[in-house]
Design an enzyme around this catalytic site. Sequence first.
Site, PDB file in Angstrom:
ATOM      1  N   GLY D 150       0.825  -1.193   0.000  1.00 40.96           N
ATOM      2  CA  GLY D 150       0.000   0.000   0.000  1.00 40.96           C
ATOM      3  C   GLY D 150       0.866   1.252   0.000  1.00 40.96           C
ATOM      4  CB  CYS D 151       0.265   4.638  -1.331  1.00 41.82           C
ATOM      5  SG  CYS D 151      -1.437   4.867  -0.774  1.00 41.82           S
ATOM      6  CE1 TYR D 152      -1.557   8.415   3.488  1.00 43.85           C
ATOM      7  CE2 TYR D 152      -3.353   6.876   3.170  1.00 43.85           C
ATOM      8  CZ  TYR D 152      -2.887   8.171   3.212  1.00 43.85           C
ATOM      9  OH  TYR D 152      -3.742   9.215   2.974  1.00 43.85           O
TER      10      TYR D 152
END
Lengths: 351, 351, 351, 351
Positions: D150-152
């Site tokens: 995921g990006c975060y």
Amino acid sequence: MGVITVGIVGGTGYTGVELLRLLLRHPNVQVSVLTSRTENGRRVDDMFPSLRGHTDLQYSDLNIDELKKCDVVFFATPHGVAMNHAAELLASNTKVIDLAADFRLQNLAQFEKWYGMPHACPEILKDSVYGLSELNRENIKQANVIGNPGCYPTTVQLGLAPLFKNSDALIKPESIIIDAKSGVSGAGRKASLEMSYSENADNFKAYSVGGHRHHPEIVEALENISGQKGVFDYIVFVPHLVPMIRGMLSTIYVDLTDAGDAADLQALYEQFYADEAFVDVMPVNSSPETRSVRGANQLRIALYKPQPKKLVVLSVQDNLVKGAAGQAVQNMNLMFGLTETSGLEGIGLLP
Amino acid sequence: MGVITVGIVGGTGYTGVELLRLLLRHPNVQVSVLTSRTENGRRVDDMFPSLRGHTDLQYSDLNIDELKKCDVVFFATPHGVAMNHAAELLASNTKVIDLAADFRLQNLAQFEKWYGMPHACPEILKDSVYGLSELNRENIKQANVIGNPGCYPTTVQLGLAPLFKNSDALIKPESIIIDAKSGVSGAGRKASLEMSYSENADNFKAYSVGGHRHHPEIVEALENISGQKGVFDYIVFVPHLVPMIRGMLSTIYVDLTDAGDAADLQALYEQFYADEAFVDVMPVNSSPETRSVRGANQLRIALYKPQPKKLVVLSVQDNLVKGAAGQAVQNMNLMFGLTETSGLEGIGLLP
Amino acid sequence: MGVITVGIVGGTGYTGVELLRLLLRHPNVQVSVLTSRTENGRRVDDMFPSLRGHTDLQYSDLNIDELKKCDVVFFATPHGVAMNHAAELLASNTKVIDLAADFRLQNLAQFEKWYGMPHACPEILKDSVYGLSELNRENIKQANVIGNPGCYPTTVQLGLAPLFKNSDALIKPESIIIDAKSGVSGAGRKASLEMSYSENADNFKAYSVGGHRHHPEIVEALENISGQKGVFDYIVFVPHLVPMIRGMLSTIYVDLTDAGDAADLQALYEQFYADEAFVDVMPVNSSPETRSVRGANQLRIALYKPQPKKLVVLSVQDNLVKGAAGQAVQNMNLMFGLTETSGLEGIGLLP
Amino acid sequence: MGVITVGIVGGTGYTGVELLRLLLRHPNVQVSVLTSRTENGRRVDDMFPSLRGHTDLQYSDLNIDELKKCDVVFFATPHGVAMNHAAELLASNTKVIDLAADFRLQNLAQFEKWYGMPHACPEILKDSVYGLSELNRENIKQANVIGNPGCYPTTVQLGLAPLFKNSDALIKPESIIIDAKSGVSGAGRKASLEMSYSENADNFKAYSVGGHRHHPEIVEALENISGQKGVFDYIVFVPHLVPMIRGMLSTIYVDLTDAGDAADLQALYEQFYADEAFVDVMPVNSSPETRSVRGANQLRIALYKPQPKKLVVLSVQDNLVKGAAGQAVQNMNLMFGLTETSGLEGIGLLP
């Protein structure tokens, strides 16, 4: 051909950093000199962290002897700089590409009127070539000095050129109205209240309605393209400022002649640009968006006839790429016999 | 006069919440009904927290009996709603102000063509009044049903009206080109890929170049203002989408007649609007910005003659205020004999 | 009471024009003097066209004799101006409200450290009152000199104050982390590369992570609110810059004590602010948005406990209104015995 | 090695078009299949004009037999798609890179809790590899199925990883607070009121404060990196939405142990990432901006110690590149023994 060595004069502005973005990844080029009046000794990636990991270049003061060792020097400076160094560089067989206005206008009176200074080297200007790559390709290949076109004039010339490449007159030249819109980066990188975030965000306005420096450039260029003198003096050109960083769209209104009304203009444009990598005639009913060319050396065109005998041309580009640094690299490629698309194949950033 | 009771049909869109912003602070008004098809029972300030502390209103289903108790009902709905309820409301002496298109076009064929449905109450339409407050004030005062103008047409009509209030013909009507630019809120509050942030931010484009619903409204309105039929059919109108929330600027290009070229148009405009609180003719060389009217019921105009016999009119407003909810309140004030500026004195938010 | 006459020193910045937006519509006020170092003689509505039609005021040079005729003078200047004029104004019974930092810090060493100059009038400072309206209301009513709070400190103080108004210790003061985000207008209206559109749009960053002037103000204010000295020295405060014009959100992280974990903090906050017009404790699970207070003198708060003994306070305001000009007007209302909400009832602009 | 044939499932979203932007210019890759549930038969460059001139690809319905012919299939779909096709693809020796969440969490209960469905292929999940390229490189080289992070979580893991690669404990794991900010494109390309321009422009807010799907992924990943179970359950993670298209910055707050306070953390980070092309530890006092990585497969980090024993880590990336499509290509390069940087050398677009 070996590696082409490049100098960039004025490497702290947006066209300068855009040149670096393109040239640092160009397969045939080595940037060897990068000058700045104010940042001598500073690493360029300290000022522009986007370049970290891509270069160790430092800014230096403008040293003409260092520049003379380059094969080509780009001037990403305000007007009035390139024309003072061109002679010396040419004497050392260094080619010159000026991204400012010093070599755009052959008309010296117009240059002086709009740029507030006499031209420093009219003889060199006479031999210089106007760098609208698609329309002037053969001359550019032979050129030693290029006047890289203004951003607005690029959209207008590529947007109208096919209309003049016909035996019949298709349009009424005096009817041309250019309603142009630009992102804020076109104003350059500088401390300026007018260009501050809080003055421009969530806002829209026209500017320079009373007269803009690109007006005489558009007139002279259209005269050259069409071979008609005097008929473009009364075109109307109104630029506007859009709250976006990059991007430029010109909405061009033209009255068609009977011949123009009868012609298949879509086919005319498609044929005219069929072999061009960087000009895209979009299908009927398209709406070219600036983001479709964000970061790309690309200009896209769409045509509409909203009323009989009325043509609307929509012409979009990234003002910093096809409207400035990208077209300058395209011209360099032509001047040095490289593949025209070399270093310019990047796809636009969407979204 | 006592307090005016108001109903708002369609209170979840941007014109609805803008009506609330204005009417909840209006000294002579009580909003008593607020309807929504989807939010029955929900507090409006739960949906729009900007209203917290200003109202306890809840949405209700559209109940015609409740609306009939109001002195006036605003329709902040899509087209096709107001015309189905107008008759019943009028029968109860409830006035109607439609912010959509049901009462803008007297030409039924045009309505059906552009809005895709037959008109539900042609007789009421005939007696309705077009609510361009400044140009139609006396009729509005007597009206029971108002068709509140479209946002683009408001900029065009106020931008051109003075040119027709002269004994001589000042312009060539067939030459009119309207290059219009709007913020995104004009498209309304709805789930839509086209209107999403990532599709619109840092982007600019034209849209509906092949034809826009406001075109026939502009034509009909200019015919009424000028008293000339048929001459506006061929105007060109190209709207564009600006990455900003609110704001609209129309750049209008007009060919002047000899009389128009000779006239003092600046003075003409200043005199024409001298007594208008909400139309501001800016000084020569001004550049009206959309932010100068952000949140205000104000339209600002500037005039340029960039070429002989060519007039450029710049006309800006907040599309949600003078272009929608603000003008609707202005019309309400006129209909009920209130001070025209009542509730509309707020100063625009700059920056 | 008659009309209050107001002077504004520094009327060309964003807090200056915001004061005008509020005061020109304030029912009890007459703005009679407006100064500028650079724009003497210019009409203010020439610089800020949003004010056209609302005032004929012109800028004048700072003339202390003219200011002395006012009942109150607002300083919308950089720090270091108000403190040089306060004595003379007080001597003429003119009250002073400084929107800069001259009267925010009682600690002279901290003032000198962070603002780079000695304080010009420590005795007046001693009698001045810190203008956080809700927390210091009674003192403000008696004050002659107000230090209007900084924007970030306002969000923090109102965001944390209820936690200290309890017999038990609810939080661990040394645990406070303030992750704050501000729109660009907080940096003021000035020519600045850092604040230019192309440097800030479509971008996000932290700034002043190593230390920000509002840090000592937050520390001193929390000491005063809590009555605890020394325990706030080690709070962490990291501001960030958001690509928007107005708006500020502070996300505040606090470790709870056992008592704090057991307490009904939502109820505590709601009760604490029950009678406050300008502080809104939102319902459980709310997400306060900056646009919900755009242009409004309002601060909204929401509380979360994402983990046991961890409290997150979200606190939003418009940095130019409750964070600057609006709170200054609120303080003026208190000082002159006016209704506290007078001139501040406007609803926020959404969208 | 010959050309790698690639399939992309879900080619109409932002990660899909970003994959195309990267893969169409990748020297070792041929995209041969591109699927869409809704756009079967449509040219991809009709939907995304930025690709005009770069590809003739058309969307097709998902046909597993066509996908099986590919060397690798990217799933740029919502969660729940890849896991239903992985087995069949693996059986044909087609590798799988899922950009959604199907192969991110080894904890099946967490997957089901946060994604609302049971996992379809737990055995394949067990053999899949978490694709944080820098931290898991050797496993990725051997993998057949990749769960792209995921990006975060990418910003957090790369932002904290060096702290765990020390014999002494440098931080207190339970103290971690992640205040994260993302551009709007992270929410994907879809019709959604919440993501509309007028709801997000000139606005800032926190969201999912009560719980976000990336929380369990961060916890599991930090456990794996540190080898410590259970100690990260109570970290606080608060995401915020920034009015920009691309870009993500996580501000991470950590309490240091005595050993951590004594350590040279800047040197630790620089050494840890010394050989990484795509992780940039910036010099002391830097402020990483999202625009410095716009369009680039790059993550930049800066460290601050604003108070004793308090570390602040700033970690930025382009959420669509290093946070999604770029890291996926990086993983593909590793899986197929290509140069890790192949196709990912583009410089970020600044301004």
